[in-house]
Design an enzyme around this catalytic site. Structure first.
Site, PDB file in Angstrom:
ATOM      1  CE  LYS A 163      16.489  63.618  42.708  1.00 26.12           C
ATOM      2  NZ  LYS A 163      17.021  64.901  42.292  1.00 26.12           N
ATOM      3  NE  ARG A 216      23.555  64.060  44.113  1.00 28.43           N
ATOM      4  CZ  ARG A 216      22.626  63.361  44.745  1.00 28.43           C
ATOM      5  NH1 ARG A 216      21.577  62.896  44.114  1.00 28.43           N
ATOM      6  NH2 ARG A 216      22.747  63.131  46.045  1.00 28.43           N
TER       7      ARG A 216
HETATM    8  C1  7PM Z   1      16.687  61.229  50.187  1.00 26.62           C
HETATM    9  C2  7PM Z   1      15.819  61.876  49.332  1.00 26.62           C
HETATM   10  C3  7PM Z   1      18.016  61.247  49.964  1.00 26.62           C
HETATM   11  C4  7PM Z   1      16.281  62.584  48.257  1.00 26.62           C
HETATM   12  C5  7PM Z   1      18.484  61.929  48.880  1.00 26.62           C
HETATM   13  C6  7PM Z   1      17.619  62.601  48.033  1.00 26.62           C
HETATM   14  C7  7PM Z   1      20.164  66.080  44.025  1.00 26.62           C
HETATM   15  C8  7PM Z   1      21.234  66.507  44.790  1.00 26.62           C
HETATM   16  C9  7PM Z   1      19.985  65.198  45.969  1.00 26.62           C
HETATM   17  C10 7PM Z   1      20.047  66.548  42.671  1.00 26.62           C
HETATM   18  C11 7PM Z   1      22.074  67.768  43.070  1.00 26.62           C
HETATM   19  C12 7PM Z   1      18.387  62.297  45.802  1.00 26.62           C
HETATM   20  C13 7PM Z   1      18.081  63.324  46.834  1.00 26.62           C
HETATM   21  N1  7PM Z   1      19.405  65.245  44.768  1.00 26.62           N
HETATM   22  N2  7PM Z   1      22.186  67.335  44.334  1.00 26.62           N
HETATM   23  N3  7PM Z   1      21.109  65.953  46.003  1.00 26.62           N
HETATM   24  N4  7PM Z   1      21.036  67.393  42.260  1.00 26.62           N
HETATM   25  N5  7PM Z   1      22.999  68.591  42.579  1.00 26.62           N
HETATM   26  O1  7PM Z   1      17.392  61.834  45.173  1.00 26.62           O
HETATM   27  O2  7PM Z   1      19.120  66.246  41.924  1.00 26.62           O
HETATM   28  O3  7PM Z   1      19.511  61.853  45.640  1.00 26.62           O
HETATM   29  S1  7PM Z   1      19.441  64.323  47.324  1.00 26.62           S
END
Ligand code: 7PM
Length: 278
Positions: free
Chosen positions: A225, A260
């Site tokens: 992130k 995750r």
């Molecule tokens: C693009 C930008 C693709 C951001 C994906 C993301 C989380 C999640 C995501 C989290 C839970 C990423 C995010 N983040 N589900 N889904 N917790 N439970 O960085 O932090 O993967 S999507």
């Protein structure tokens, strides 16, 4: 607190931390450059690699919830995830579906293609609570401030930890009132979802309080992130694996039981070494 996460086909033992590997099927994913989009074969190979690397759960998503992302149409989301879900739901591993939409959840649950619903808006979509009450899937409830389109435009809280904890407690209560067993619920503070670096740091430090106040297992999503990029100076998400592994350990130290992550192998190695040496 229960030491298991009840899901459709599996009771996931949480006596030690578990790793949820990300399978991102969005063409605009910042983290994989869309390498797996439009290609079932590549997505399957990626999922197999995550399992070989030690993933305990596979998390499949077809809608980008990145800051400023535009919402994806429901049919488009389903077409992205369905072929992979159909295949991996035959494997002996818990399958999590990352979606905000009741319609998408329903399609997967009716077919038996998802053991867990991972929802960044904590089952706020109309009919989602009732749908989950009709099935036995596990559910991850995440906190997000605002919507992906605007969530990083100057997010503000009076007290981010108190507000996130109150929100998650309220959503867990709503689940139980709808008839969802507490043993199926996991909570996630939603790092980066309408939060500045300072907000994220405060939330990480306060994970023990979130755990005490909810008595539910916690999931942490810190992998690759922006906050990792801000701390390390790494602009490219793919270069944030070491920083992400360090963040994962910090989260486990503060009580997170599910991580995750994109980089499963690095995370599993870091956990093994940290647990042996600590
Ligand atoms: C693009 C930008 C693709 C951001 C994906 C993301 C989380 C999640 C995501 C989290 C839970 C990423 C995010 N983040 N589900 N889904 N917790 N439970 O960085 O932090 O993967 S999507």
């Amino acid at each position: 607190m229960s030491s298991c996460w009840l899901t459709t086909r599996f009771s996931i033992d949480l006596s030690r931390p578990r790793v949820m590997g990300i399978v991102n099927l969005t063409p605009d994913s910042f983290s994989d450059g869309g390498r797996y989009s439009g290609s079932l074969k590549n997505a399957l190979a990626h999922a197999e690699k995550l399992l070989a690397d030690g993933a305990d759960i596979l998390d499949v998503g077809g809608e980008s919830t990145r800051p400023n992302a535009a919402p994806v149409a429901a049919d488009e989301e389903w077409q992205r995830v369905a072929p992979l879900l159909e295949e991996i739901s035959r494997w002996n591993v818990p399958v999590s579906l990352d979606t905000r939409r009741t319609a998408t959840m329903r399609r997967a649950l009716e077919r038996g293609w998802a053991d867990i619903i991972n929802d960044v808006q904590a089952l706020e979509d109309e009919g989602a609570l009732e749908l989950l009450a009709e099935h036995r899937a596990g559910v991850c409830l995440m906190h997000m401030e605002g919507q992906p389109e605007n969530m990083q435009d100057n997010p503000q809280y009076r007290d981010v930890c108190t507000e996130v904890a109150a929100y998650l407690r309220g959503r867990a209560d709503a689940c139980r009132q709808a008839g969802i067993d507490g043993g199926r619920i996991v909570l996630d503070p939603g790092f980066g979802f309408g939060k500045t670096l300072e907000h994220n740091i405060a939330l990480l430090h306060d994970l023990p309080r979130l755990q005490r106040e909810t008595c539910l297992p916690l999931l942490a999503g810190l992998s690759r992130k922006r906050m990792i990029g801000e701390i390390t100076g790494r602009d490219l998400p793919a270069e944030r694996a070491a920083g992400s592994a360090a963040a994962a350990l910090a989260a486990v130290e503060r009580g997170a039981l599910i991580l995750r992550v994109h980089d499963v192998r690095d995370t599993v190695d870091a956990l093994k070494v940290w647990q042996r040496l600590r």
